[in-house]
Design an enzyme around this catalytic site. Structure first.
Site, PDB file in Angstrom:
ATOM      1  N   LYS A   1      -8.224  18.543 -11.698  1.00 26.93           N
ATOM      2  CA  LYS A   1      -8.074  17.859 -12.988  1.00 26.93           C
ATOM      3  C   LYS A   1      -6.983  18.526 -13.816  1.00 26.93           C
ATOM      4  CE  LYS A   1     -10.456  16.841 -17.330  1.00 26.93           C
ATOM      5  NZ  LYS A   1     -11.755  16.727 -18.043  1.00 26.93           N
TER       6      LYS A   1
ATOM      7  N   ARG B   1       3.043   2.415  15.337  1.00 31.86           N
ATOM      8  CA  ARG B   1       4.404   1.868  15.360  1.00 31.86           C
ATOM      9  C   ARG B   1       4.488   0.625  14.481  1.00 31.86           C
ATOM     10  NH1 ARG B   1       3.603   2.792  20.855  1.00 31.86           N
ATOM     11  NH2 ARG B   1       3.645   0.578  21.395  1.00 31.86           N
TER      12      ARG B   1
ATOM     13  N   HIS C   1      -6.301  -9.146  25.474  1.00 30.34           N
ATOM     14  CA  HIS C   1      -6.623  -9.722  24.168  1.00 30.34           C
ATOM     15  C   HIS C   1      -8.116  -9.658  23.882  1.00 30.34           C
ATOM     16  CE1 HIS C   1      -2.492 -10.930  23.702  1.00 30.34           C
ATOM     17  NE2 HIS C   1      -2.532 -11.590  24.847  1.00 30.34           N
TER      18      HIS C   1
END
Length: 510
Positions: free
Chosen positions: A140, A215, A272
């Site tokens: 802080k 990437r 997939h």
């Protein structure tokens, strides 16, 4: 607010002493007054370096078995005072509070203690109170104080004070404050999740500090990141960095192969997020050959995974296929040498790590959370609803097909024969379309569907699917049931000598 601050005093109270010695020596060399507590104080004394016990500041001993050491106005006044504030400076003088320029803390290892299986009392004692308060106070007040909140930041802090002779810029103080609040918020999240492990509070708190920049995301124009401990799950033996899409396929592959842990040699090829090839056999070599035969076209560029060690014969077969990732619990030396022949091919050892028990995904302007689908259909849990009962071989194939179906995008139909995936229809808007896609694909690769079994991830509202399947050669069906028109499909099966079993569990995967 001065931009540069020269360190003249430091409070050090850490759990881990790794990497601390060179910091203490550098601070001592620069004439910095060091304050400390307990084990850290002893550590510094043993280095032959002067250290001021915190008790000398507070005139109060460590109490309650060390639970209270630094929680005192003189400690926190030294950290939280504003050096450009006349009132604060006056009060420091009035109450004889020393200025503290650096706070170095490494918290009690709460997460490691929980992971170790320690008792609840030991876990509770590893909830840091003083340390977390010191971190918040110092962070802080970054305008005047630098907070080093983790052993991970020791080296960087040492470089800062070494390169600039103890002078630290406002930019670096604020940057370290951000690091400190990251530590404190992650720590509090871990504690809350421990106490809320039974989900008594409908609250989602996620904190992942191990982030890797990928990437890109699914496409090159999208940024991508992975937050998690990849190295805990896998030992990487070869290949390039995994992409966003690689990681999704690897996740799907691991979840699927875990259904067959401890079973006969099983091999899966995924593309997939769906299995395009899957087989179980007496050897992993034959399982791979059978899996590849399921769809040698889709296998190109896929993710391969085995539930057992990959041997030389299997590696030789794999080497002729372009694939992105290979995963197995182990590889023999000859197999590994063959597979490393392609330098970009990613080779992973799958470690035995427990996966999260919740699934989390973004949705609209919020987040969806659900329990992990831990239900696996078993022979013992089946309900036999037709006059014609499945044979032993059909039962084995039905459960095999059901496990694959569970991990395939809905709507899905899976066709299996002799523990080989013949074809599947994936992600279709109609269950009939999924079935016809699967049949077409099986015929494309010249599979004989006579005697095959069919698995569906949800019920049949009409008998059309069982009729199409029967005409293609399917002799047994597994489905969850639950349609108000279940009897129509049952009646068709009874009239045409098709065996049907129901699981009572739907396995949608969106």
């Amino acid at each position: 607010m001065s931009n540069e601050k020269t360190v003249k005093s430091a409070l050090i109270s850490v759990f881990s002493k790794d990497g601390l010695e060179p910091i203490v020596k550098k601070l001592n060399e620069q004439g910095v007054t060091i304050y400390s507590t307990g084990g850290t104080e002893t550590f510094i004394n043993n280095l032959g370096i002067d250290v001021v016990p915190v008790e000398e500041i507070t005139s109060y001993p460590s109490i309650l078995g060390g639970r209270v050491k630094t929680l005192h106005p003189k400690v926190f006044g030294g950290i939280l005072n504003r050096q450009n504030h006349a009132g604060d400076i006056k009060e420091l003088e009035e109450f004889e509070i020393p200025q503290i320029d650096v706070v170095i803390v490494d918290l009690y290892p709460f997460e490691k203690t929980v992971a170790s299986g320690a008792s609840e009392q030991d876990i509770i004692e590893k909830i840091d109170i003083g340390g977390i308060s010191l971190i918040r106070a110092a962070a802080k007040n970054y305008a005047d104080v630098i907070c080093v909140a983790s052993v991970d930041d020791y080296a960087e802090f040492l470089n800062l004070i070494s390169e600039n002779n103890g002078s630290i810029s406002l930019e670096n103080r604020k940057r370290f404050a951000a690091k400190a609040f990251n530590v404190s918020s992650h720590y509090d999240t871990a504690i809350f999740n421990y106490f809320n492990k039974n989900n008594e509070e409908t609250v989602l708190k996620i904190s992942e500090t191990n982030g890797n920049v990928l990437r890109y995301g699914e496409n090159p124009h999208q940024k991508g990141f992975f937050f998690g401990d990849f190295d805990a799950m896998f030992t990487k033996l070869n290949g390039k960095e995994l992409s966003y899409n690689n990681l999704l396929d690897v996740d799907a592959a691991v979840n699927l192969i875990n259904e067959f842990k401890g079973e006969a040699p099983t091999f899966a090829i995924l593309k997939h997020n769906n299995a395009c090839g899957f087989a179980q056999s007496n050897t992993i070599h034959q399982a791979y050959v059978d899996a590849l035969a399921g769809d040698p076209v889709s296998a190109f560029g896929g993710v391969l995974i085995s539930n057992t060690e990959i041997d030389k014969a299997t590696a030789e077969e794999i080497s002729s296929l372009f694939c992105e990732v290979i995963i197995a619990p182990s590889y023999n030396a000859e197999a590994l040498e063959i597979l490393k022949g392609k330098k970009n091919r990613i080779i992973l050892i799958l470690n035995d790590v427990e996966l999260p028990q919740t699934n989390v995904r973004s949705c609209l302007n919020g987040i969806l959370v659900q329990d992990r689908n831990n239900v696996t259909d078993t022979i013992e849990g089946l309900k036999y609803v037709t006059n014609n009962k499945p044979t032993k071989n059909e039962l084995d194939d039905l459960i095999f097909a059901s496990k694959i179906c569970k991990h395939t995008k809905s709507n899905t139909i899976v066709l299996v024969k002799n523990k080989k995936l013949l074809a599947s229809g994936t992600g279709q808007t109609s269950r009939v379309d999924a079935l016809e896609q699967a049949i077409h694909k099986a015929k494309t690769f010249k599979f004989d569907l006579n005697g095959a079994v069919m698995a569906s991830d949800a019920f049949f509202p009409f008998p059309d699917c069982v009729e199409i399947a029967k005409k293609a050669g399917v002799t047994a069906v597994i489905q969850p049931g639950g349609s108000i028109k279940d009897q129509l499909s049952i009646d068709y099966c009874n009239e045409n000598n098709v065996a049907m079993v129901m699981t009572g569990t739907r396995h949608f995967k969106h």
